[in-house]
Design a protein around this motif. Structure first.
Motif, PDB file in Angstrom:
ATOM      1  N   ALA A  98      70.148  -9.607  43.465  1.00 58.03           N
ATOM      2  CA  ALA A  98      70.468  -8.401  42.704  1.00 58.03           C
ATOM      3  C   ALA A  98      70.718  -8.772  41.243  1.00 58.03           C
ATOM      4  O   ALA A  98      71.118  -9.903  40.939  1.00 58.03           O
ATOM      5  N   VAL A  99      70.492  -7.821  40.341  1.00 58.21           N
ATOM      6  CA  VAL A  99      70.724  -8.052  38.917  1.00 58.21           C
ATOM      7  C   VAL A  99      71.586  -6.928  38.357  1.00 58.21           C
ATOM      8  O   VAL A  99      71.284  -5.745  38.555  1.00 58.21           O
ATOM      9  N   TYR A 100      72.633  -7.327  37.651  1.00 56.89           N
ATOM     10  CA  TYR A 100      73.534  -6.369  37.006  1.00 56.89           C
ATOM     11  C   TYR A 100      73.678  -6.781  35.545  1.00 56.89           C
ATOM     12  O   TYR A 100      73.789  -7.973  35.238  1.00 56.89           O
ATOM     13  N   SER A 101      73.686  -5.797  34.635  1.00 58.00           N
ATOM     14  CA  SER A 101      73.819  -6.100  33.204  1.00 58.00           C
ATOM     15  C   SER A 101      74.963  -5.306  32.592  1.00 58.00           C
ATOM     16  O   SER A 101      75.094  -4.103  32.825  1.00 58.00           O
ATOM     17  N   ALA A 102      75.799  -5.990  31.819  1.00 57.85           N
ATOM     18  CA  ALA A 102      76.886  -5.364  31.058  1.00 57.85           C
ATOM     19  C   ALA A 102      76.686  -5.747  29.602  1.00 57.85           C
ATOM     20  O   ALA A 102      76.870  -6.909  29.232  1.00 57.85           O
ATOM     21  N   HIS A 103      76.313  -4.794  28.757  1.00 62.50           N
ATOM     22  CA  HIS A 103      75.907  -5.095  27.394  1.00 62.50           C
ATOM     23  C   HIS A 103      76.914  -4.574  26.373  1.00 62.50           C
ATOM     24  O   HIS A 103      77.949  -5.211  26.139  1.00 62.50           O
ATOM     25  N   THR A 104      76.631  -3.415  25.765  1.00 59.07           N
ATOM     26  CA  THR A 104      77.541  -2.931  24.717  1.00 59.07           C
ATOM     27  C   THR A 104      78.917  -2.566  25.258  1.00 59.07           C
ATOM     28  O   THR A 104      79.889  -2.576  24.513  1.00 59.07           O
ATOM     29  N   ASN A 105      79.017  -2.261  26.533  1.00 55.44           N
ATOM     30  CA  ASN A 105      80.341  -2.034  27.119  1.00 55.44           C
ATOM     31  C   ASN A 105      81.147  -3.332  27.163  1.00 55.44           C
ATOM     32  O   ASN A 105      82.370  -3.319  26.966  1.00 55.44           O
ATOM     33  N   LEU A 106      80.490  -4.468  27.356  1.00 56.68           N
ATOM     34  CA  LEU A 106      81.180  -5.754  27.327  1.00 56.68           C
ATOM     35  C   LEU A 106      81.438  -6.205  25.890  1.00 56.68           C
ATOM     36  O   LEU A 106      82.370  -6.957  25.625  1.00 56.68           O
TER      37      LEU A 106
ATOM     38  N   LEU B 195      72.689 -11.912  39.987  1.00 58.77           N
ATOM     39  CA  LEU B 195      72.645 -12.441  38.623  1.00 58.77           C
ATOM     40  C   LEU B 195      73.287 -11.415  37.705  1.00 58.77           C
ATOM     41  O   LEU B 195      72.864 -10.252  37.673  1.00 58.77           O
ATOM     42  N   LEU B 196      74.306 -11.832  36.990  1.00 57.31           N
ATOM     43  CA  LEU B 196      74.978 -10.964  36.028  1.00 57.31           C
ATOM     44  C   LEU B 196      74.559 -11.389  34.632  1.00 57.31           C
ATOM     45  O   LEU B 196      74.801 -12.530  34.224  1.00 57.31           O
TER      46      LEU B 196
ATOM     47  N   ASP C 142      71.812   2.290  25.214  1.00 55.01           N
ATOM     48  CA  ASP C 142      71.851   1.060  26.007  1.00 55.01           C
ATOM     49  C   ASP C 142      71.428   1.329  27.456  1.00 55.01           C
ATOM     50  O   ASP C 142      71.445   2.467  27.926  1.00 55.01           O
ATOM     51  N   ASN C 143      71.068   0.268  28.141  1.00 55.96           N
ATOM     52  CA  ASN C 143      70.775   0.347  29.574  1.00 55.96           C
ATOM     53  C   ASN C 143      71.630  -0.692  30.289  1.00 55.96           C
ATOM     54  O   ASN C 143      71.446  -1.896  30.097  1.00 55.96           O
ATOM     55  N   ILE C 144      72.587  -0.239  31.057  1.00 54.95           N
ATOM     56  CA  ILE C 144      73.525  -1.138  31.721  1.00 54.95           C
ATOM     57  C   ILE C 144      73.620  -0.789  33.199  1.00 54.95           C
ATOM     58  O   ILE C 144      73.093   0.226  33.649  1.00 54.95           O
ATOM     59  N   GLY C 145      74.325  -1.653  33.934  1.00 53.72           N
ATOM     60  CA  GLY C 145      74.566  -1.374  35.341  1.00 53.72           C
ATOM     61  C   GLY C 145      73.657  -2.174  36.254  1.00 53.72           C
ATOM     62  O   GLY C 145      73.080  -3.191  35.862  1.00 53.72           O
ATOM     63  N   LEU C 146      73.530  -1.704  37.478  1.00 48.61           N
ATOM     64  CA  LEU C 146      72.710  -2.387  38.472  1.00 48.61           C
ATOM     65  C   LEU C 146      71.238  -2.147  38.165  1.00 48.61           C
ATOM     66  O   LEU C 146      70.770  -1.009  38.159  1.00 48.61           O
ATOM     67  N   MET C 147      70.530  -3.230  37.881  1.00 47.19           N
ATOM     68  CA  MET C 147      69.120  -3.142  37.492  1.00 47.19           C
ATOM     69  C   MET C 147      68.174  -3.343  38.675  1.00 47.19           C
ATOM     70  O   MET C 147      67.059  -2.835  38.686  1.00 47.19           O
ATOM     71  N   LEU C 148      68.646  -4.110  39.642  1.00 47.44           N
ATOM     72  CA  LEU C 148      67.784  -4.485  40.757  1.00 47.44           C
ATOM     73  C   LEU C 148      68.656  -4.818  41.959  1.00 47.44           C
ATOM     74  O   LEU C 148      69.686  -5.467  41.806  1.00 47.44           O
ATOM     75  N   GLY C 149      68.246  -4.376  43.130  1.00 50.24           N
ATOM     76  CA  GLY C 149      68.950  -4.803  44.322  1.00 50.24           C
ATOM     77  C   GLY C 149      69.452  -3.673  45.198  1.00 50.24           C
ATOM     78  O   GLY C 149      69.588  -2.533  44.758  1.00 50.24           O
ATOM     79  N   ARG C 150      69.743  -4.021  46.439  1.00 48.75           N
ATOM     80  CA  ARG C 150      70.296  -3.089  47.411  1.00 48.75           C
ATOM     81  C   ARG C 150      71.819  -3.169  47.381  1.00 48.75           C
ATOM     82  O   ARG C 150      72.388  -4.260  47.412  1.00 48.75           O
ATOM     83  N   SER C 151      72.472  -2.012  47.364  1.00 55.11           N
ATOM     84  CA  SER C 151      73.925  -1.983  47.222  1.00 55.11           C
ATOM     85  C   SER C 151      74.664  -2.543  48.427  1.00 55.11           C
ATOM     86  O   SER C 151      75.813  -2.966  48.308  1.00 55.11           O
ATOM     87  N   ASP C 152      74.011  -2.587  49.588  1.00 49.69           N
ATOM     88  CA  ASP C 152      74.703  -3.057  50.793  1.00 49.69           C
ATOM     89  C   ASP C 152      74.472  -4.535  51.082  1.00 49.69           C
ATOM     90  O   ASP C 152      74.989  -5.072  52.064  1.00 49.69           O
TER      91      ASP C 152
END
Length: 261
Positions: free
Chosen positions: A98-106, A65-66, A27-37
């Motif tokens: 920013a874009v964050y994705s939670a897939h198989t962990n969710l 966007l989640l 899987d590919n999860i987590g922060l996909m796009l964006g600056r953390s600050d």
């Protein structure tokens, strides 16, 4: 005074709710796009990053966007406007979203995709179906016929349609797996299920399940995963209030990709 929140803060909270170590290796999860600050004041929740949800994110003036399904799944060799996925990422980057994705962990975590299904389908005394992965749930329902239960599933999940495979069994003990969980059919049978509710069921998989004595209800990939967005929105709203965070959120409106016509 409300606390200002950054992308980094939001990522930390999301990882508490759906720990990244629960995700499958592929899987590919987590922060996909964006600056953390970057600050986050508005959050939009969606199953997918699509033209429809990106437009809503821009109109909502979302800072983040989640998504449930990974916004980036396969490796990208370049990001241009040549493909639809890259084009959407460019649009979001240009707007500072920013874009964050939670897939198989969710999918497998407590209060995730499958627990939301259990709640919508009134399944009692439920337990984890696949204890190795945490995927799926199994529990009891009020005994009824398959047609009656299938109609209930369709209404409860606001599905456009359901596809039913009838093994001739009364519905009493139901296994569920949001998204595509037909590969859990054998395990569901072994654990005493008479019915499996999931999506994306292939013909020969259904044939094997039904002839082995398991009713199948295919309610579609999206319909079996939508409920988690509403539940996650409620959980996040409570956490924002507890933390006194200056963040508002909403759930995107998404059109069914596959519909009966």
């Amino acid at each position: 005074m409300k606390t200002q929140v950054t992308v980094k803060d939001m990522v930390k909270l999301l990882e508490e709710i759906a720990p990244p170590q629960l995700a499958d290796d592929w899987d590919n999860i987590g922060l996909m796009l964006g600056r953390s600050d970057r600050p986050v004041r508005r959050l939009l929740l969606a199953l997918d990053m699509t033209e429809e949800t990106v437009k809503q994110a821009v109109e909502y003036k979302a800072d983040m966007l989640l998504t449930h399904h990974p916004a980036i799944f396969h490796k990208l060799g370049r990001i241009t406007d040549a493909g639809w996925q890259q084009e959407l990422l460019l649009q979001l980057a240009e707007k500072g979203v920013a874009v964050y994705s939670a897939h198989t962990n969710l999918d497998c975590v407590a209060q995730g995709v499958n627990d939301s299904l259990v709640k919508r389908l009134h399944i009692a005394d439920d337990d984890v179906l696949d204890t190795n992965t945490g995927l799926g749930r199994i529990g009891g329902v009020e005994p009824c016929g398959l047609s009656e239960f299938a109609a209930f599933v369709k209404a409860a999940l606001r599905a456009d349609y359901v596809v039913v495979g009838d093994a001739g069994r009364t519905v009493k003990r139901v296994a569920v797996c949001g998204g595509a969980g037909a590969d859990l059919a054998e395990l569901a049978l072994a654990k005493g299920a008479d019915t499996l509710v999931t999506g994306d069921v292939k013909y020969h998989t259904a044939q094997q399940a039904v002839f082995s004595g398991l009713n199948i209800i295919d309610a579609g990939h999206q319909a079996t995963e939508w409920p988690v967005l509403e539940d996650l929105a409620d959980r996040l709203s409570l956490r924002f209030a507890e933390k006194n965070w200056n963040v508002v959120l909403k759930v995107a409106q998404e059109t069914l990709l596959l519909r009966h016509v």
